[in-house]
Scaffold this active site. Structure first.
Site, PDB file in Angstrom:
ATOM      1  N   SER A 133       0.848  -1.190   0.000  1.00 53.62           N
ATOM      2  CA  SER A 133       0.000   0.000   0.000  1.00 53.62           C
ATOM      3  C   SER A 133       0.881   1.236   0.000  1.00 53.62           C
ATOM      4  O   SER A 133       2.013   1.203   0.460  1.00 53.62           O
ATOM      5  CB  SER A 133      -0.875   0.045   1.252  1.00 53.62           C
ATOM      6  OG  SER A 133      -1.265  -1.233   1.645  1.00 53.62           O
ATOM      7  N   GLU A 163       3.646   0.136  -5.453  1.00 53.04           N
ATOM      8  CA  GLU A 163       2.938  -0.177  -6.678  1.00 53.04           C
ATOM      9  C   GLU A 163       2.956   1.025  -7.604  1.00 53.04           C
ATOM     10  O   GLU A 163       2.655   2.125  -7.198  1.00 53.04           O
ATOM     11  CB  GLU A 163       1.497  -0.523  -6.300  1.00 53.04           C
ATOM     12  CG  GLU A 163       0.749  -1.154  -7.412  1.00 53.04           C
ATOM     13  CD  GLU A 163       1.587  -2.230  -8.063  1.00 53.04           C
ATOM     14  OE1 GLU A 163       1.717  -3.292  -7.467  1.00 53.04           O
ATOM     15  OE2 GLU A 163       2.124  -2.004  -9.169  1.00 53.04           O
ATOM     16  N   LYS A 222       7.990   6.310  -4.095  1.00 54.19           N
ATOM     17  CA  LYS A 222       6.584   6.185  -4.485  1.00 54.19           C
ATOM     18  C   LYS A 222       5.873   7.541  -4.367  1.00 54.19           C
ATOM     19  O   LYS A 222       5.189   7.989  -5.292  1.00 54.19           O
ATOM     20  CB  LYS A 222       5.919   5.145  -3.586  1.00 54.19           C
ATOM     21  CG  LYS A 222       4.416   5.155  -3.568  1.00 54.19           C
ATOM     22  CD  LYS A 222       3.835   4.470  -4.774  1.00 54.19           C
ATOM     23  CE  LYS A 222       2.319   4.470  -4.681  1.00 54.19           C
ATOM     24  NZ  LYS A 222       1.674   3.742  -5.722  1.00 54.19           N
ATOM     25  N   ALA A 270      -4.653  18.732 -20.226  1.00 51.03           N
ATOM     26  CA  ALA A 270      -5.404  19.601 -19.322  1.00 51.03           C
ATOM     27  C   ALA A 270      -6.746  18.943 -19.022  1.00 51.03           C
ATOM     28  O   ALA A 270      -7.310  18.255 -19.861  1.00 51.03           O
ATOM     29  CB  ALA A 270      -5.626  20.955 -19.982  1.00 51.03           C
ATOM     30  N   CYS A 278      -4.398   8.001  -5.270  1.00 54.24           N
ATOM     31  CA  CYS A 278      -2.981   8.185  -4.923  1.00 54.24           C
ATOM     32  C   CYS A 278      -2.480   9.624  -4.919  1.00 54.24           C
ATOM     33  O   CYS A 278      -1.827  10.043  -3.974  1.00 54.24           O
ATOM     34  CB  CYS A 278      -2.109   7.388  -5.880  1.00 54.24           C
ATOM     35  SG  CYS A 278      -2.124   5.634  -5.512  1.00 54.24           S
TER      36      CYS A 278
HETATM   37  C1  UDX Z   1      -1.343   6.935 -10.303  1.00 48.01           C
HETATM   38  C2  UDX Z   1       0.077   6.657 -10.811  1.00 48.01           C
HETATM   39  O1  UDX Z   1       0.138   6.918 -12.221  1.00 48.01           O
HETATM   40  C3  UDX Z   1       0.482   5.230 -10.498  1.00 48.01           C
HETATM   41  O2  UDX Z   1       1.814   4.995 -10.896  1.00 48.01           O
HETATM   42  C4  UDX Z   1       0.350   5.008  -9.000  1.00 48.01           C
HETATM   43  O3  UDX Z   1       0.665   3.678  -8.670  1.00 48.01           O
HETATM   44  C5  UDX Z   1      -1.068   5.326  -8.547  1.00 48.01           C
HETATM   45  O4  UDX Z   1      -1.411   6.655  -8.923  1.00 48.01           O
HETATM   46  P1  UDX Z   1      -3.799   6.377 -11.144  1.00 48.01           P
HETATM   47  O5  UDX Z   1      -4.254   7.191  -9.982  1.00 48.01           O
HETATM   48  O6  UDX Z   1      -4.428   5.052 -11.360  1.00 48.01           O
HETATM   49  O7  UDX Z   1      -2.231   6.115 -11.037  1.00 48.01           O
HETATM   50  O8  UDX Z   1      -4.064   7.216 -12.483  1.00 48.01           O
HETATM   51  P2  UDX Z   1      -3.231   8.196 -13.432  1.00 48.01           P
HETATM   52  O9  UDX Z   1      -3.305   7.655 -14.798  1.00 48.01           O
HETATM   53  O10 UDX Z   1      -1.894   8.511 -12.902  1.00 48.01           O
HETATM   54  O11 UDX Z   1      -4.139   9.513 -13.411  1.00 48.01           O
HETATM   55  C6  UDX Z   1      -4.364  10.268 -12.236  1.00 48.01           C
HETATM   56  C7  UDX Z   1      -5.308  11.409 -12.500  1.00 48.01           C
HETATM   57  O12 UDX Z   1      -4.696  12.435 -13.284  1.00 48.01           O
HETATM   58  C8  UDX Z   1      -6.575  11.009 -13.266  1.00 48.01           C
HETATM   59  O13 UDX Z   1      -7.698  11.653 -12.719  1.00 48.01           O
HETATM   60  C9  UDX Z   1      -6.288  11.470 -14.664  1.00 48.01           C
HETATM   61  O14 UDX Z   1      -7.465  11.711 -15.388  1.00 48.01           O
HETATM   62  C10 UDX Z   1      -5.504  12.749 -14.397  1.00 48.01           C
HETATM   63  N1  UDX Z   1      -4.643  13.140 -15.537  1.00 48.01           N
HETATM   64  C11 UDX Z   1      -3.631  12.316 -15.947  1.00 48.01           C
HETATM   65  C12 UDX Z   1      -4.841  14.356 -16.188  1.00 48.01           C
HETATM   66  O15 UDX Z   1      -5.750  15.105 -15.830  1.00 48.01           O
HETATM   67  N2  UDX Z   1      -4.017  14.702 -17.227  1.00 48.01           N
HETATM   68  C13 UDX Z   1      -3.005  13.897 -17.656  1.00 48.01           C
HETATM   69  O16 UDX Z   1      -2.300  14.288 -18.598  1.00 48.01           O
HETATM   70  C14 UDX Z   1      -2.811  12.664 -16.992  1.00 48.01           C
END
Ligand code: UDX
Ligand code: ADP
Length: 466
Positions: A133, A163, A222, A270, A278
């Site tokens: 976690s 992770e 992390k 954007a 996370c």
């Molecule tokens: C993230 C990390 O990427 C991952 O490595 C970690 O283990 C957990 O947290 P996650 O929360 O599943 O993963 O999604 P992620 O794809 O990182 O997107 C996070 C948020 O940012 C989403 O709401 C996404 O829509 C937003 N986002 C992402 C944007 O608004 N613009 C982007 O260019 C990329």
């Protein structure tokens, strides 16, 4: 080196479930039992009908189908699985505290501590305990102190194995990780434990991608990775507001920036704001740790990423109100999407919850369609966030299983999740059945705005100046 024959994973959630499924698929010689206190969740993991798995992730059903019943098991008997395992993964949830000291900022380690105490009570043989976690730095030390109190004469090695999978792409991320991080004690025994875990990943991950570090570096990496990614999103979102007032187009700016190979093109979309379990939590952890060491400038620096994100969500909602002639009272506002991003049924910290909450404050009637999120989940998200009466949320939120029904007669449509299916809707039909002028607020910049405008819609796009 001791050979690992049995693994137990405590917590069958978004992290524990997919991670263990992939480890089991790639290591048929290891028996893996995933346990959870939540009986419903375990029942769903064991369902013959794979569409009933408690977590939606593309490709997960195939992996589960291959390993389940062979060397992958889901169970509610936590004690038994702990007792039999050589290695125990802790994948329980660590939400941000909602009470007491560090409220709204520090991670709530209640579940971690309970889990550590349970391991301490049950274990009769030496174990390797792996923290999976997301945790604040130095949690491993706390876990170790609890475990060492048992007096059973059992020896524990603690590893940190954070992770990096992103939801929606969990299976591909797990199968093809950029790197796997394993932190552990630098003692002889600690190094042995690190190698034991490295050999499990070694079944499919090339050795040079398995990074061995000390415990604290692994835990901090992390938080740092997530803080950097979130910072990129907040940076581009800050520019998006500037684009709107100055006449620039954030997509064009992002493209120009992203083609600079020093910067790279990822995480420059954007949006109405980042969500997920996370980003916010990890940055808050970083801020909290910095503050507790008296590093106020460091804390303020990272906190600004969150402040920008909150601002982006709020101004999206405000823009809807202003555009709809300064009132949404009694008006139907349709939401396309509730999940924090596409291809997941996870809604934790989703921008949709905040936007809905702000609009409900203005007495709007929200009608939502999301292909994977249940009504129960949406209501509980709102109840968790807002202080208003539960009944008031029910009155203001209507959930649809048919997108066209959700959009019918709406005064405005807000796109909160970038689900692919939204692009292929019959937008002419939607336009004909809406109140005029028909407004679309694309919080994800996913629709074809030229096409929508040619139909007659008035389209608001994040980061596009007029
Ligand atoms: C993230 C990390 O990427 C991952 O490595 C970690 O283990 C957990 O947290 P996650 O929360 O599943 O993963 O999604 P992620 O794809 O990182 O997107 C996070 C948020 O940012 C989403 O709401 C996404 O829509 C937003 N986002 C992402 C944007 O608004 N613009 C982007 O260019 C990329
Ligand atoms: P994550 O995204 O970190 O995987 P989830 O909330 O999806 O978070 O999953 C965590 C799971 O851990 C939940 O299903 C919860 O019921 C389970 N859990 C929490 N504490 C314990 C415990 N002491 N023993 C067993 N399962 C636990």
């Amino acid at each position: 080196m001791k050979e690992i024959k049995k693994i137990c994973c405590v917590g069958a959630g978004y992290v524990g479930g997919p991670t263990m499924a992939v480890i089991a698929q790639k290591n048929p010689h290891i028996q893996i039992t995933v346990v959870d206190l939540n009986k419903e969740r375990i029942k769903a993991w064991n369902d013959e009908d794979l569409s009933k798995l408690p977590i939606y992730e593309p490709g997960l059903d195939k992996v589960v189908l291959e390993a389940r019943g062979r060397n992958l098991f889901f169970d509610t008997d936590v004690d038994k699985a702990i007792d039999q395992a050589d290695m125990i993964f802790i994948s329980v949830n660590t939400p941000t505290k909602t009470y007491g000291k560090g409220k709204g900022m520090a991670a709530d380690l209640k579940y971690i501590e309970l889990c550590a105490r349970q391991i301490a009570r049950v274990a009769k043989t030496d174990k390797i305990v792996v923290e999976k976690s997301t945790l604040p730095v130095r949690t491993a030390q706390a876990i170790k102190r609890i475990l060492d109190q048992t007096g059973n004469g059992v020896e524990f090695q603690i590893l940190s194995n954070p992770e990096f999978l992103a939801e929606g792409t969990a299976v591909t991320d797990l199968l093809n990780p950029d790197r796997v991080l394993i932190g552990g004690s630098q003692s002889e025994k600690g190094k042995e434990a690190i190698e034991a875990l490295a050999s499990i990943y070694g079944s499919w991950v090339p050795q040079e991608r398995i990074l061995r570090t000390n415990l604290w570096s692994s835990e901090l990496s992390k938080l740092t990775a997530n803080a950097f990614l979130a910072q990129r999103v907040s940076s581009i979102n800050a520019i998006s507001e500037l684009c709107e007032v100055s006449g620039a187009d954030v997509n064009e700016v992002a493209r120009a920036i992203g083609t600079d190979s020093r910067i790279g093109n990822k995480f420059l979309k954007a949006s109405v704001g980042f969500g997920g379990s996370c980003f916010q939590k990890d940055i808050l952890n970083l801020v909290y740790i910095a503050k507790s060491y008296g590093l106020n400038e460091v804390a303020d620096y990272w906190e600004q990423v969150i402040i920008m994100n909150d601002h982006q969500k709020r101004r999206f909602a405000e823009n809807i109100v202003t555009t709809l002639f300064n009132t949404v009272n009694g008006k139907k506002i349709a939401f396309l999407g509730w999940a924090f991003k596409k291809d997941t049924n996870d809604t934790r910290e989703s921008a949709a919850i905040y936007v809905a909450n702000d609009l409900i404050e203005e007495e709007a009637l929200i009608h939502v369609y999301d292909p994977k999120v249940t009504e129960l989940q949406m209501l509980s998200d709102l109840d968790y966030l807002a202080t208003r009466e539960e009944e008031a949320n029910k009155k203001h939120l209507t959930v649809h299983t048919d997108a066209y029904k959700a959009l019918e007669e709406a005064h405005g449509i807000a796109v909160l999740t970038e689900w692919d299916e939204f692009k292929s809707y019959d937008w002419k039909r939607i336009y004909d059945n809406m109140q005029k002028p028909a407004f679309v607020f694309d919080g994800r910049n996913v629709l074809d705005h030229k096409v929508l405008e040619s139909i007659g819609f008035e389209v608001y796009t994040i980061g596009k100046g007029k």
